[in-house]
Design a protein around this motif. Structure first.
Motif: not given
Length: 345
Positions: A110-122, A286-302
């Motif tokens: 979506d163009g927003s900045a990637w916030r995790w240094a320990s892993f990359r989108p690929w 509870v709502p899924a942590p942000a790191i989990a949404l990005d790492y497992w490509r979970l949809p918003p609201g997980s």
């Protein structure tokens, strides 16, 4: 003759200050230039300034540090601060860019900045939730039975300590689950160096397993905060388990991988019980942590339930890989003779 003598005296006086800068240095240099002017046809004052400027330029390109003269404290302080700022920027650049190449800007879809240094989108992925969770390797050999009952005996004290606190239990077990892959990958790495041969991709595969388990821990850290005695227990258990697994892998990689395979089977069981507690409402979904949404490509609201589902699928994959590795050794083949499974996650 006298002019040459005076010129030599002037140069000896000028020597200590030609590499200095600031008002005090220029004042100290004036007698020497005057002596040179009396000895021979010296340059004009303007030319003298150019000469001094040239000497100063040579000094600034070197590594000498100019002393701060009287009346020049403010200039020296500013120069020192600028030097420290430049040095700090250079040091930070070296930290963020190990290979000397400035890192490119990483963004999400979506163009927003990637916030995790320990892993990359690929390096992210979607877990295979269709994997068989009930698969079990029946122990047949004596070594398999020893591995099976070793893991079963370790489950009892874990059940007694954590009871139904599956969040803390998962966090504790992930600190141990990330050890085997790192130990196995390290030993295979050293073996590859000693024998001058490839590893069939198993080094990378086992290290990816360790990193995947570590990401499980980083996720649960956002959900559960460990108590002080749980942290102390982690240090103790990890210290014992690391050394025991290290020795076990040296003695028998087949046994070591079989132990991990059975550990993953127990992990699947624990996460299944975790899901039951969430479904009953005992544990808040509870709502899924942000790191989990990005790492497992979970949809918003997980939610937490979705996170536990993908982690359980990861553990099932680790189970199959380690049982497969143990079977290879059972058949008398080394890991390098059978390529590691592609798409490790």
């Amino acid at each position: 003759m006298m002019s040459s003598r005076f010129a030599g005296t002037a140069l000896r006086q000028l020597g200590p200050v030609v590499f200095a800068s600031g008002p005090a240095a220029r004042a100290a240099a004036e007698p020497a230039y005057a002596l040179l002017a009396g000895a021979s046809a010296a340059p004009a004052p303007a030319q003298t300034g150019v000469l001094l400027l040239r000497f100063s330029s040579v000094r600034s390109a070197g590594t000498l540090t100019a002393p701060v003269g009287v009346g020049g404290e403010e200039e020296g302080a500013k120069a020192g601060a600028a030097a420290k700022t430049a040095e700090g920027a250079a040091e930070q650049k070296a930290v963020v860019s190990y290979w000397g190449v400035p890192p490119s800007k990483v963004t999400k879809d979506d163009g927003s900045a990637w916030r995790w240094a320990s892993f990359r989108p690929w390096e992210t992925y979607q877990a295979d939730l269709s994997i068989d969770l009930k698969k079990h390797h029946a122990p047949t050999t004596i070594l398999d039975k020893v591995a099976f009952w070793t893991v079963k005996s370790l489950r009892w004290p874990t059940d007694v300590f954590f009871q139904r606190r599956y969040g803390c239990r998962a966090m504790m077990l992930e600190t141990v689950a990330a050890v085997p892959g790192m130990v196995g990958g390290m030993l295979l790495h050293l073996k590859s160096l000693r024998r001058f041969e490839h590893s069939g991709g198993w080094i990378k595969g086992l290290l990816e397993e360790a990193e995947n388990e570590r990401m499980h821990l980083m996720t649960f850290m956002e959900v559960v905060q460990p108590r002080w005695y749980e942290r102390a227990l982690v240090m103790t258990v990890q210290g014992v388990f690391f050394n025991a697994y290290f020795l076990g892998y040296l003695l028998s990689p087949k046994f070591a991988h079989r132990v991990v395979g059975y550990l993953e089977e127990e992990a699947i069981h624990s996460y299944t019980e975790f899901l039951k507690e969430i479904d009953k409402g005992t544990i808040e979904n509870v709502p899924a942590p942000a790191i989990a949404l990005d790492y497992w490509r979970l949809p918003p609201g997980s939610t937490l339930r979705d996170v536990v589902m993908v982690i359980r699928a990861d553990e099932a994959h680790h189970r199959d890989v380690n049982h497969f590795a143990s079977d290879i050794h059972y058949q008398g083949r080394e890991l390098r003779t059978a390529p590691a499974p592609l798409g490790y996650h």
